[in-house]
Scaffold this motif. Structure first.
Motif, PDB file in Angstrom:
ATOM      1  N   GLU A  50       0.839  -1.185   0.000  1.00 44.55           N
ATOM      2  CA  GLU A  50       0.000   0.000   0.000  1.00 44.55           C
ATOM      3  C   GLU A  50       0.880   1.243   0.000  1.00 44.55           C
ATOM      4  O   GLU A  50       1.745   1.408   0.866  1.00 44.55           O
ATOM      5  CB  GLU A  50      -0.923  -0.009   1.218  1.00 44.55           C
ATOM      6  N   LEU A  51       0.672   2.113  -0.991  1.00 41.11           N
ATOM      7  CA  LEU A  51       1.397   3.375  -1.079  1.00 41.11           C
ATOM      8  C   LEU A  51       0.621   4.442  -0.323  1.00 41.11           C
ATOM      9  O   LEU A  51      -0.577   4.627  -0.547  1.00 41.11           O
ATOM     10  CB  LEU A  51       1.565   3.789  -2.542  1.00 41.11           C
ATOM     11  N   VAL A  52       1.304   5.153   0.561  1.00 41.67           N
ATOM     12  CA  VAL A  52       0.660   6.206   1.348  1.00 41.67           C
ATOM     13  C   VAL A  52       1.515   7.473   1.279  1.00 41.67           C
ATOM     14  O   VAL A  52       2.647   7.458   0.806  1.00 41.67           O
ATOM     15  CB  VAL A  52       0.468   5.762   2.822  1.00 41.67           C
ATOM     16  N   ASP A  53       0.939   8.567   1.774  1.00 43.75           N
ATOM     17  CA  ASP A  53       1.629   9.858   1.718  1.00 43.75           C
ATOM     18  C   ASP A  53       2.479  10.103   2.953  1.00 43.75           C
ATOM     19  O   ASP A  53       3.553  10.684   2.878  1.00 43.75           O
ATOM     20  CB  ASP A  53       0.605  10.979   1.561  1.00 43.75           C
ATOM     21  N   ASN A  54       1.982   9.653   4.089  1.00 40.89           N
ATOM     22  CA  ASN A  54       2.692   9.925   5.337  1.00 40.89           C
ATOM     23  C   ASN A  54       2.261   8.904   6.385  1.00 40.89           C
ATOM     24  O   ASN A  54       1.121   8.436   6.375  1.00 40.89           O
ATOM     25  CB  ASN A  54       2.375  11.340   5.831  1.00 40.89           C
ATOM     26  N   ILE A  55       3.185   8.554   7.276  1.00 42.28           N
ATOM     27  CA  ILE A  55       2.897   7.616   8.366  1.00 42.28           C
ATOM     28  C   ILE A  55       3.290   8.277   9.679  1.00 42.28           C
ATOM     29  O   ILE A  55       4.405   8.799   9.807  1.00 42.28           O
ATOM     30  CB  ILE A  55       3.673   6.293   8.210  1.00 42.28           C
ATOM     31  N   THR A  56       2.388   8.253  10.644  1.00 39.99           N
ATOM     32  CA  THR A  56       2.650   8.883  11.939  1.00 39.99           C
ATOM     33  C   THR A  56       2.309   7.921  13.061  1.00 39.99           C
ATOM     34  O   THR A  56       1.263   7.273  13.031  1.00 39.99           O
ATOM     35  CB  THR A  56       1.810  10.167  12.114  1.00 39.99           C
ATOM     36  N   SER A  57       3.192   7.823  14.043  1.00 38.17           N
ATOM     37  CA  SER A  57       2.907   7.016  15.229  1.00 38.17           C
ATOM     38  C   SER A  57       1.904   7.758  16.107  1.00 38.17           C
ATOM     39  O   SER A  57       2.087   8.943  16.418  1.00 38.17           O
ATOM     40  CB  SER A  57       4.195   6.746  16.009  1.00 38.17           C
ATOM     41  N   LEU A  58       0.850   7.081  16.511  1.00 36.53           N
ATOM     42  CA  LEU A  58      -0.196   7.718  17.314  1.00 36.53           C
ATOM     43  C   LEU A  58       0.198   7.847  18.784  1.00 36.53           C
ATOM     44  O   LEU A  58      -0.315   8.703  19.496  1.00 36.53           O
ATOM     45  CB  LEU A  58      -1.496   6.923  17.203  1.00 36.53           C
ATOM     46  N   SER A  59       1.098   6.989  19.250  1.00 36.35           N
ATOM     47  CA  SER A  59       1.464   7.021  20.667  1.00 36.35           C
ATOM     48  C   SER A  59       2.903   7.471  20.905  1.00 36.35           C
ATOM     49  O   SER A  59       3.260   7.838  22.014  1.00 36.35           O
ATOM     50  CB  SER A  59       1.276   5.635  21.285  1.00 36.35           C
ATOM     51  N   GLY A  60       3.723   7.428  19.854  1.00 35.03           N
ATOM     52  CA  GLY A  60       5.132   7.769  20.027  1.00 35.03           C
ATOM     53  C   GLY A  60       5.950   6.631  20.587  1.00 35.03           C
ATOM     54  O   GLY A  60       7.142   6.771  20.844  1.00 35.03           O
ATOM     55  N   ALA A  61       5.308   5.467  20.764  1.00 38.05           N
ATOM     56  CA  ALA A  61       6.032   4.328  21.350  1.00 38.05           C
ATOM     57  C   ALA A  61       7.013   3.719  20.352  1.00 38.05           C
ATOM     58  O   ALA A  61       8.049   3.198  20.735  1.00 38.05           O
ATOM     59  CB  ALA A  61       5.042   3.273  21.813  1.00 38.05           C
ATOM     60  N   GLY A  62       6.692   3.766  19.084  1.00 38.05           N
ATOM     61  CA  GLY A  62       7.576   3.213  18.064  1.00 38.05           C
ATOM     62  C   GLY A  62       8.331   4.311  17.354  1.00 38.05           C
ATOM     63  O   GLY A  62       8.536   5.401  17.887  1.00 38.05           O
ATOM     64  N   VAL A  63       8.744   4.036  16.111  1.00 43.41           N
ATOM     65  CA  VAL A  63       9.382   5.068  15.297  1.00 43.41           C
ATOM     66  C   VAL A  63       8.327   6.132  15.002  1.00 43.41           C
ATOM     67  O   VAL A  63       7.218   5.826  14.565  1.00 43.41           O
ATOM     68  CB  VAL A  63       9.927   4.456  13.987  1.00 43.41           C
ATOM     69  N   ARG A  64       8.634   7.402  15.226  1.00 43.84           N
ATOM     70  CA  ARG A  64       7.614   8.456  15.166  1.00 43.84           C
ATOM     71  C   ARG A  64       7.043   8.663  13.764  1.00 43.84           C
ATOM     72  O   ARG A  64       5.845   8.805  13.583  1.00 43.84           O
ATOM     73  CB  ARG A  64       8.196   9.766  15.700  1.00 43.84           C
ATOM     74  N   ASN A  65       7.919   8.727  12.773  1.00 45.70           N
ATOM     75  CA  ASN A  65       7.483   8.946  11.397  1.00 45.70           C
ATOM     76  C   ASN A  65       8.221   8.002  10.457  1.00 45.70           C
ATOM     77  O   ASN A  65       9.099   8.429   9.701  1.00 45.70           O
ATOM     78  CB  ASN A  65       7.714  10.400  10.974  1.00 45.70           C
TER      79      ASN A  65
END
Length: 226
Positions: A50-65
């Motif tokens: 799946e191609l997306v524009d941006n990925i953001t961590s909702l909790s900050g527990a993992g890699v942030r972006n």
């Protein structure tokens, strides 16, 4: 789309979609024929990208972006199709799917305990995605990497998170560039590569594979075995 702890935004720019599809085509061509069909069969799900524009961590527990992530349980690869999409990222995430396939096939001990023996004495993985400030020791960024990289065990500091990330970083660095990085002549990286390639061959049906895969040829080339 919200998946795991990540929120993904839609990619709508036709130019970026085309560019990402072109990069994906070039990457996928470097795997043996039938490679992904076999993974789909073993995972029980069709491999989806799946191609997306941006990925953001909702909790900050993992890699942030993160620029991409993979879900082995679902055969899912999510990739940011922006201007800074790199083949290294795609190869990295595909290996996470390979890792999961080998794990499901009974190779967990080989992926963890046995592979761990290729690391330096007294070394321990960081296992901490919330803090990516990992030391450069045993990488090419170390002041003590050696003239022929004899003290290099890892292709990056991020690979020191855990064995899954280490193997993914290894494959990403080895396969992504037109020029193979010279640090792959390291005796330790040669050992690690041979081990990774061996377990891939063990847990895949290789009847229709070439005598040497792209990754095997590139690692041999780095060692001077043209």
């Amino acid at each position: 789309m919200t998946h795991f702890d990540y929120l993904s935004e839609p990619l709508t720019d036709d130019r970026l979609i085309y560019s990402a599809m072109f990069s994906l085509r070039n990457v996928l061509r470097m795997y043996p024929d039938g490679f992904f069909k076999q993974m789909s069969s073993d995972l029980g799900e069709p491999i989806r990208i799946e191609l997306v524009d941006n990925i953001t961590s909702l909790s900050g527990a993992g890699v942030r972006n993160p620029r991409a992530y993979a879900s082995g349980n679902e055969g899912l690869l999510v990739v940011c199709g922006g201007y800074n999409l790199s083949k290294q990222i795609i190869f990295h995430e595909i290996y996470h799917l390979i890792y999961h396939k080998i794990e499901l096939s009974g190779g967990i001990k080989e992926l963890t305990e046995d592979f761990y023996s290729t690391n330096p004495d007294n070394f321990g993985y960081a296992n901490n995605y919330s803090d990516l400030d990992v030391s450069a020791e045993y990488t090419t960024l170390s002041d003590n990497c050696g003239e022929h990289f004899e003290n290099v065990f890892f292709v990056s500091d991020y690979g020191k998170q855990n064995e899954n990330e280490e193997m993914a970083e290894f494959m990403g660095d080895l396969l992504s560039g037109d020029i193979i990085p010279d640090y792959f002549e390291s005796v330790h990286l040669q050992e690690k590569g041979s081990y990774i390639f061996g377990i891939i061959r063990k847990y895949f049906d290789t009847d229709n594979w070439p005598e040497k895969t792209t990754w095997e040829r590139r690692l041999e080339y780095a060692a001077g075995q043209t």
